[in-house]
Every structure is written in structure tokens, then in C-alpha cells.
Design a protein around this motif. Structure first.
Motif, PDB file in Angstrom:
ATOM      1  N   ARG A 304       0.789  -1.199   0.034  1.00 40.82           N
ATOM      2  CA  ARG A 304       0.041  -0.145   0.250  1.00 40.82           C
ATOM      3  C   ARG A 304       0.931   1.193   0.000  1.00 40.82           C
ATOM      4  O   ARG A 304       0.577   2.195  -0.789  1.00 40.82           O
ATOM      5  N   ILE A 305       2.095   1.318   0.910  1.00 39.44           N
ATOM      6  CA  ILE A 305       2.776   2.318   0.743  1.00 39.44           C
ATOM      7  C   ILE A 305       3.600   2.543  -0.662  1.00 39.44           C
ATOM      8  O   ILE A 305       3.556   3.449  -1.186  1.00 39.44           O
ATOM      9  N   LEU A 306       3.859   1.308  -1.308  1.00 37.05           N
ATOM     10  CA  LEU A 306       4.808   1.296  -2.509  1.00 37.05           C
ATOM     11  C   LEU A 306       3.886   1.861  -3.481  1.00 37.05           C
ATOM     12  O   LEU A 306       4.076   2.538  -4.410  1.00 37.05           O
ATOM     13  N   ALA A 307       2.453   1.628  -3.387  1.00 42.57           N
ATOM     14  CA  ALA A 307       1.492   2.141  -4.509  1.00 42.57           C
ATOM     15  C   ALA A 307       1.337   3.712  -4.308  1.00 42.57           C
ATOM     16  O   ALA A 307       1.429   4.210  -5.702  1.00 42.57           O
ATOM     17  N   LEU A 308       1.276   4.146  -3.251  1.00 40.02           N
ATOM     18  CA  LEU A 308       1.573   5.552  -3.338  1.00 40.02           C
ATOM     19  C   LEU A 308       2.637   6.117  -3.746  1.00 40.02           C
ATOM     20  O   LEU A 308       2.426   7.433  -4.446  1.00 40.02           O
ATOM     21  N   VAL A 309       3.888   5.638  -3.382  1.00 44.15           N
ATOM     22  CA  VAL A 309       5.291   6.087  -3.472  1.00 44.15           C
ATOM     23  C   VAL A 309       5.252   6.162  -5.264  1.00 44.15           C
ATOM     24  O   VAL A 309       5.865   7.161  -6.069  1.00 44.15           O
ATOM     25  N   ASP A 310       4.968   4.985  -5.707  1.00 47.81           N
ATOM     26  CA  ASP A 310       4.854   4.675  -7.303  1.00 47.81           C
ATOM     27  C   ASP A 310       4.177   5.816  -7.967  1.00 47.81           C
ATOM     28  O   ASP A 310       4.543   6.347  -8.868  1.00 47.81           O
ATOM     29  N   ALA A 311       2.989   5.764  -7.625  1.00 49.07           N
ATOM     30  CA  ALA A 311       2.068   6.986  -8.284  1.00 49.07           C
ATOM     31  C   ALA A 311       2.539   8.511  -8.121  1.00 49.07           C
ATOM     32  O   ALA A 311       2.453   9.023  -8.991  1.00 49.07           O
TER      33      ALA A 311
END
Length: 368
Positions: A304-311
Motif C-alpha cells: 500500500r505504501i509502495l503504491a502511493l510512492v509509485d503513483a
């Protein structure tokens, strides 16, 4: 103002398509002129040119029956008129309002074109707040602009304590992590636009994680940051910065890239947590993600963190020409306008991280 008053529908498909075409020309021009204002070019000719451009957008929107655009652009014209008349001096918050409102209109147009829901964009509330800002007394106008920016982005802009530095070099000095980092740096060197993304993503991910200490293991998250896009190296370079829609074949190919990197990590028992984060970082809480269509609690916190960072990285990279502050504002506004794609608890924590970064930008001297 109710939703029906904004006419959130395509009245005439061909005319709507024509308006989308002209907006693809208008929007970058607006962005360029507003950014020039932010860089100190506030002469009358620059402001007049921006005013004429907004007037053209409003006229074309009316002619093409894309009626919901008209009141927003009219309000921006009114805001610019107060600047043009000398009633108020330019401040970044005025430019922020103009850019973010134009961005939100762009998202709305894309959603209509793709037959998607517009509820998350909250256009009626935004219009109400924008009109209130434009009509505010001169002594309160800038404060109202700042409040509107906070409403759109979800990020309060009050002065905050300095962000804590992340010593990524120390973290990356350990065995496997050093190897993972080497792979990530090799990938980022394939395109000039990617340079520095490894450290940017690592810092963001760790800062977000530390908003909830102990929930996510920092080493596993670090490994996931390094490895999450390694599978992209097996796809054509045309995928890496692709704008616009993908074909069905391209979507299927793209959906495979998390599994390739996760598979490598799964072969190393110490990195099972990182493997899960990488495999799931394109999943969404509502099940619309890939590759497995996981929902809610099925998605691990690290993913979930990685999804935000990626976006966030993707949008700031796309808008890097705006300058650091404006590109960050654009990214966090777009993420908050697409909140169903992200876990709400981690989105709130990520907002706090960006809040600190924006405050740090505000403290930097001009040109620094």
C-alpha cells in the motif's frame, strides 16, 4: 450548487472531442504562463496573455457545450483580474489555485471521455469554494487561496518542523540490499528522467512507513523499493514513460512485471516480505488492480505504501517542468482525487509526509 447545475455529461460527442483536442493545446500554455509567474515574471503582458488564454478556453467550452468547464474558468478569470488590476500582489498560492483547478478539470474531462465516475473529484464543492475564494475581501484573498489549495490537495501548508534526513547510504551498505540497490540504479540510468528516482522513492517510502512505526519492516520495504520496477526492464522501453491508453496486449504485458521481480525475491527466503510487497504494489482496495485483483486486507501494508510512492513519482516526473513545488502539488492533488485506488489510512499518512516536504520547499530561498 448541485451536481446537475454543472452538466457533468457529454452533450454532443463530436463537439466534446473537439474541445478535448483544443484543451490539449491550451492546458500546457496555461501551465507555462502560470509557472512563469511563479518564477518571477509577473509583468502585465504575461498576465494579459494568460487572461486571454483563459477567455478562449471559456469560449470554446461554451461553444462545444462542455458547460461545466465555464464557471470554473470564469472564476479563474476573476481571480486573475484581481491580480491584473493590482488589487493583490502575486503569491504562489494564486498560481497553485489556477494550476490545480485546471488539473481537476483535466481529470474530469478524461473521466467523462472514459465513462468513469466523477464523484471523487467533488466538482460542485470545489466550484463553491473557488467562487468563495474569488469573492473574498482583498485582505483575505491570499489566505483563502491557501485554504483552497489545502482543500484540493489534502495537505495543510502551515509551517512544519524540518523533515528528518534518511541515511540511505547506510541502509544500502548491507549485502543483499546493496545488490538490489545496484539493480535499481542500473534501471534508472536507462533514461535521463529516471535519474535519482531510487533515492527519492526510498526516502518517501521510509518516511511514510515511519508515520506508523512498527507496522512495516524497514529492510523489507527498502528491498521492495529497489526491486518493484525491475521487471520493467524486461518490457520495451516504450512502456516506461507511456502516456495515454494502453492496448489490451500492452495491459496484459504490464500486469506481468510485478511478478517477475517478486519471483526473484521469493527465491531468497530472507526477503519473503519484500516479495509480497512487490507482487501486490499494483493491487487496489476495490479489487480493480493487478495482477490478482486482490481486495482490502488481502493487500499488505508495504504494498500500500509502495503504491502511493509509485503513483507520486510517476506524476511528479510527468510534471517536472513545473518545478519541484508545483509538480509535488500536482501529484498529491491527483492522488487524493483518486483516493479509491489507495488505502485511506496510508493515504492520510502519506499526505503528512508531503505536507512536511512542501513546508520545506516553502522555507528554501528563491532559486535555491
Amino acid at each position: 450548487m448541485g451536481k446537475q447545475e454543472l452538466s457533468l455529461e457529454i452533450v454532443e460527442p463530436e463537439a466534446f472531442h473537439d474541445f478535448m483536442e483544443v484543451m490539449s493545446d491550451y492546458a500546457p500554455q496555461v501551465e507555462h504562463l502560470v509557472c512563469q509567474l511563479g518564477f518571477g515574471d509577473t509583468d502585465a503582458a504575461q498576465i494579459d496573455q494568460l487572461f486571454r488564454l483563459l477567455h478562449s478556453i471559456k469560449g470554446d467550452a461554451s461553444m462545444c457545450q462542455v458547460r461545466f468547464v465555464v464557471p470554473f474558468v470564469h472564476a479563474l478569470e476573476s481571480l486573475l483580474e484581481r491580480l491584473r488590476s493590482g488589487e493583490v500582489a502575486y503569491e504562489d498560492s494564486i498560481g497553485d489555485v489556477m494550476l490545480l483547478v485546471m488539473d481537476r478539470l483535466g481529470l474530469a474531462l478524461e473521466a467523462l471521455e472514459n465513462h468513469e465516475l466523477l464523484d471523487d473529484l467533488q466538482l460542485p464543492l470545489l466550484l463553491h469554494a473557488l467562487n468563495g475564494t474569488v469573492e473574498s475581501p482583498v485582505g483575505e484573498l491570499l489566505q483563502h487561496c491557501r485554504q483552497l489549495v489545502e482543500q484540493i490537495t489534502g495537505i495543510p501548508l502551515h509551517a512544519m518542523a524540518p523533515e528528518a534526513p534518511v541515511d540511505a547510504a547506510l541502509l544500502a551498505s548491507r549485502g543483499d540490499l546493496a545488490f538490489f540497490r545496484l539493480l535499481a540504479v542500473q534501471f534508472e540510468q536507462r533514461l535521463p528522467q529516471f535519474l535519482g528516482r531510487t533515492e527519492r522513492n526510498l526516502a518517501l517510502a521510509l518516511e511514510a512507513s515511519r508515520q506508523a512505526p512498527g507496522v512495516v519492516d524497514d529492510d523489507q520495504l527498502e528491498a521492495a523499493v529497489y526491486m518493484h520496477d525491475i521487471g520493467m526492464m524486461l518490457l520495451p522501453e516504450s512502456f516506461w514513460l507511456k502516456n495515454g491508453r494502453m492496448s489490451e496486449l500492452e495491459r496484459r504485458q504490464m500486469a506481468e512485471h510485478p511478478g517477475w521481480a517478486a519471483g526473484l525475491l521469493e527465491r531468497m527466503p530472507a526477503w519473503a516480505g519484500a516479495a509480497r510487497m512487490v507482487a501486490q504494489h499494483h493491487e487496489m482496495p476495490d479489487g480493480r488492480g493487478y495482477p490478482l485483483g486482490l481486495r482490502g486486507a488481502e493487500i499488505c501494508d508495504g504494498a500500500r505504501i509502495l503504491a502511493l510512492v509509485d503513483a507520486f513519482e510517476a506524476v511528479t516526473l510527468k510534471h517536472a517542468h513545473r518545478g519541484l513545488r508545483h509538480s509535488m502539488m500536482r501529484a498529491i492533488a491527483e492522488i487524493n482525487a483518486s483516493e479509491r485506488q489507495f488505502d485511506p489510512l496510508w493515504l492520510a499518512r502519506f499526505n503528512q509526509v508531503i505536507r512536511l516536504r512542501l513546508a520545506a520547499c516553502a522555507r528554501r530561498p528563491a532559486g535555491g
